[in-house]
Design a protein around this motif. Structure first.
Motif, PDB file in Angstrom:
ATOM      1  N   SER A  76       0.856  -1.182   0.000  1.00 16.70           N
ATOM      2  CA  SER A  76       0.000   0.000   0.000  1.00 16.70           C
ATOM      3  C   SER A  76       0.895   1.236   0.000  1.00 16.70           C
ATOM      4  N   PHE A  77       0.392   2.320  -0.598  1.00 22.26           N
ATOM      5  CA  PHE A  77       1.179   3.546  -0.693  1.00 22.26           C
ATOM      6  C   PHE A  77       0.236   4.730  -0.844  1.00 22.26           C
ATOM      7  N   THR A  78       0.765   5.931  -0.634  1.00 19.02           N
ATOM      8  CA  THR A  78      -0.028   7.155  -0.747  1.00 19.02           C
ATOM      9  C   THR A  78       0.641   8.098  -1.735  1.00 19.02           C
ATOM     10  N   THR A  79      -0.158   8.646  -2.640  1.00 19.00           N
ATOM     11  CA  THR A  79       0.389   9.542  -3.667  1.00 19.00           C
ATOM     12  C   THR A  79       0.612  10.950  -3.126  1.00 19.00           C
ATOM     13  N   ILE A  80       1.376  11.699  -3.874  1.00 14.65           N
ATOM     14  CA  ILE A  80       1.778  13.043  -3.476  1.00 14.65           C
ATOM     15  C   ILE A  80       0.566  13.972  -3.384  1.00 14.65           C
ATOM     16  N   SER A  81       0.635  14.963  -2.499  1.00  8.10           N
ATOM     17  CA  SER A  81      -0.470  15.898  -2.301  1.00  8.10           C
ATOM     18  C   SER A  81      -0.323  17.104  -3.220  1.00  8.10           C
ATOM     19  N   PRO A  82      -1.417  17.847  -3.448  1.00 13.97           N
ATOM     20  CA  PRO A  82      -1.304  19.072  -4.254  1.00 13.97           C
ATOM     21  C   PRO A  82      -0.327  20.068  -3.657  1.00 13.97           C
ATOM     22  N   GLU A  83      -0.257  20.119  -2.321  1.00 14.40           N
ATOM     23  CA  GLU A  83       0.644  21.059  -1.665  1.00 14.40           C
ATOM     24  C   GLU A  83       2.108  20.743  -1.952  1.00 14.40           C
ATOM     25  N   ASN A  84       2.403  19.478  -2.212  1.00  9.75           N
ATOM     26  CA  ASN A  84       3.789  19.053  -2.428  1.00  9.75           C
ATOM     27  C   ASN A  84       4.117  18.802  -3.897  1.00  9.75           C
ATOM     28  N   PRO A 133      11.696  23.754  -2.813  1.00 10.30           N
ATOM     29  CA  PRO A 133      11.839  22.855  -1.662  1.00 10.30           C
ATOM     30  C   PRO A 133      10.507  22.223  -1.257  1.00 10.30           C
ATOM     31  N   GLY A 134      10.480  20.891  -1.278  1.00 14.26           N
ATOM     32  CA  GLY A 134       9.281  20.168  -0.892  1.00 14.26           C
ATOM     33  C   GLY A 134       8.186  20.129  -1.933  1.00 14.26           C
ATOM     34  N   VAL A 135       8.464  20.624  -3.141  1.00 15.60           N
ATOM     35  CA  VAL A 135       7.462  20.657  -4.214  1.00 15.60           C
ATOM     36  C   VAL A 135       8.058  20.014  -5.460  1.00 15.60           C
ATOM     37  N   GLN A 136       7.466  18.910  -5.910  1.00 17.95           N
ATOM     38  CA  GLN A 136       8.016  18.194  -7.066  1.00 17.95           C
ATOM     39  C   GLN A 136       6.977  18.015  -8.155  1.00 17.95           C
ATOM     40  N   GLY A 137       7.471  17.804  -9.371  1.00 17.98           N
ATOM     41  CA  GLY A 137       6.598  17.615 -10.514  1.00 17.98           C
ATOM     42  C   GLY A 137       5.929  16.256 -10.519  1.00 17.98           C
ATOM     43  N   VAL A 138       4.797  16.166 -11.251  1.00 16.08           N
ATOM     44  CA  VAL A 138       4.042  14.909 -11.310  1.00 16.08           C
ATOM     45  C   VAL A 138       3.638  14.564 -12.743  1.00 16.08           C
ATOM     46  N   GLN A 139       4.261  15.208 -13.736  1.00 17.85           N
ATOM     47  CA  GLN A 139       3.848  14.995 -15.125  1.00 17.85           C
ATOM     48  C   GLN A 139       4.926  14.299 -15.943  1.00 17.85           C
ATOM     49  N   ASN A 140       4.509  13.285 -16.681  1.00 20.40           N
ATOM     50  CA  ASN A 140       5.302  12.699 -17.760  1.00 20.40           C
ATOM     51  C   ASN A 140       4.395  12.642 -18.977  1.00 20.40           C
ATOM     52  N   LYS A 141       4.740  13.361 -20.013  1.00 23.85           N
ATOM     53  CA  LYS A 141       3.833  13.463 -21.158  1.00 23.85           C
ATOM     54  C   LYS A 141       4.613  13.824 -22.410  1.00 23.85           C
ATOM     55  N   THR A 142       4.182  13.284 -23.533  1.00 26.35           N
ATOM     56  CA  THR A 142       4.749  13.643 -24.835  1.00 26.35           C
ATOM     57  C   THR A 142       3.633  14.193 -25.708  1.00 26.35           C
ATOM     58  N   VAL A 143       3.884  15.349 -26.322  1.00 32.31           N
ATOM     59  CA  VAL A 143       2.889  16.022 -27.153  1.00 32.31           C
ATOM     60  C   VAL A 143       3.495  16.302 -28.516  1.00 32.31           C
ATOM     61  N   ASN A 144       2.769  15.959 -29.568  1.00 33.54           N
ATOM     62  CA  ASN A 144       3.190  16.266 -30.934  1.00 33.54           C
ATOM     63  C   ASN A 144       2.146  17.172 -31.583  1.00 33.54           C
TER      64      ASN A 144
END
Length: 413
Positions: free
Chosen positions: A137-145, A230-241
């Motif tokens: 089990s795991f918990t995903t990142i929050s909007p604040e982070n 600090p304490g804020v990371q990206g959450v996107q992996n995407k390719t656009v053409n």
């Protein structure tokens, strides 16, 4: 194996009781300590032989927090094949996913949700059909982070040669170098493409000259786990053409009061216009069409044109064939309320570029209708000979008004 030993021990004790009851044997019937140990070892060895060889690995580890949304959750197996994988939220909502054709891995079909606890259960079989199980089990990142970037153009669009790639982040970026390094923009034309930061939340990409007509541009975001602050990371992996269409650049001359439309190097039409009045001149500069509206409302109070009572100097609820050129309110649009005689002879607007049109935007023979139908988002409208200043590069998608050296100086790469 503790449970197995306990069960065996209980069985041995019960077995001994039954033997005493049924056979009436004495102390000689009890196994010696060494003999009992040997019997347990034999049981353990037999159980080990029957254990599946499949080894399941779940990523992330059990109990992980601040887990990414795109590629962070997956399952892999060695010495076996996956037969079933279930991923559910703490509320019991199932998440769709697919086991690879070779049965060696699994991943979700789409990005996970933020601030959500998930439970993952996997089953695999080895070559002899013996099952192995693993849970986490795991918990995903929050909007604040976390931070995300909204961008234009979108996947599959066909745009004009002036269209930059423009990314707006929902949080200020402190580590611009790390974020920009995780984004690539390339063209099939081979043109060099460079990013430029407008403040802490906007990053645009463009080549030195307009994109080559009929080329394809690819943007890759690999922001998952990249720390923007600090304490804020990206959450996107995407390719656009997206596709660059034909080359169309229109030049509005406020002195001659005409617009020349040039496509692929040839003039295809000249249209009379009415630009900004001497009191409210139109910006000079290369402006990119960023939005198109067949009809829209234009209220002067929203862009600073107010009367003594604070109401807009104008409020037209059905402006036809309107195309945005700046974020501050510059449009090139149809005008049905002005006399036909002003087009090509007088500049009368509050700063927009007006073309003759009909009320209701229903007459395709009007100049404004023709220009609207023959324009793409990303086409360039270049205004010259106006008494006003040049539009700022960040006022709309107008970075072409910045020299190449200055543009490159604004890159963090």
């Amino acid at each position: 194996m503790r449970r197995s030993r306990s069960l065996v021990a209980i069985s041995a004790v019960l077995g001994g009781v039954l033997m005493l009851t049924a056979c009436g044997g004495g102390d000689d019937a009890k196994p010696k300590g060494s003999e009992a140990g040997k019997a347990q070892a034999d049981v353990d060895a037999a159980a080990a032989k029957d254990t599946s060889k499949a080894k399941i690995t779940i990523t992330p580890k059990d109990g992980a927090t601040n887990v990414g949304l795109n590629d962070a959750a997956n399952v892999a197996v060695a010495d076996g094949t996956l037969t079933q994988v279930e991923l559910k939220t703490s509320e019991g909502t199932a998440v769709a996913g697919k086991i690879a054709a070779d049965g060696k891995s699994w991943k979700p079909d789409a990005a996970l949700k933020r601030s959500t606890k998930y439970a993952l259960a996997a089953t695999a079989k080895d070559a002899d059909g013996r099952e192995a199980h693993e849970n986490a089990s795991f918990t995903t990142i929050s909007p604040e982070n976390s931070f995300v970037g909204s961008f234009i153009p979108d996947e599959g669009q066909t745009v004009g040669v002036g269209m930059p790639v423009s990314i707006t982040f929902n949080k200020p970026i402190q580590d611009k170098k790390a974020v920009q390094a995780a984004i690539s923009v390339t063209s099939s034309s081979g043109q060099e493409v460079v990013g430029h930061w407008f403040g802490a939340q906007r990053l645009d990409f463009r080549p030195e000259q307009y994109w080559q007509a009929n080329s394809t541009v690819t943007m890759k975001l690999a922001l998952e786990g990249v720390q923007g602050a600090p304490g804020v990371q990206g959450v996107q992996n995407k390719t656009v053409n997206f596709k660059i269409g034909r080359s169309q650049v229109s030049t509005v001359d406020t002195k001659t009061k005409k617009m020349t439309v040039t496509r692929d190097g040839a003039v295809i039409k000249t249209i009379p216009i009415s630009a900004g009045s001497p009191e409210n001149p139109t910006y000079n500069g290369q402006m990119v069409i960023s939005e198109k509206f067949k009809e829209t409302r234009m209220d002067g109070s929203t862009v600073g044109f107010k009367d003594s009572e604070g109401k807009g100097e104008y409020d037209i609820k059905d402006v036809p064939h309107a195309m945005r050129l700046s974020q501050s309110g510059t449009f090139i649009h149809g005008n049905y309320w002005g006399a036909d005689s002003v087009f090509g002879s007088a500049n009368t607007s509050h700063g927009c570029v007006g073309l003759n049109d009909a009320k209701g935007a229903g007459d395709p023979n009007q100049p404004a209708a023709w220009f609207f139908d023959n324009s793409l988002i990303g086409d360039v409208v270049n205004v010259v000979n106006s008494p006003d200043k040049v539009v700022k590069p960040d006022n709309g998608l107008n970075g072409w008004n910045m020299g190449w050296a200055e543009w490159k100086a604004g890159s963090a790469a």
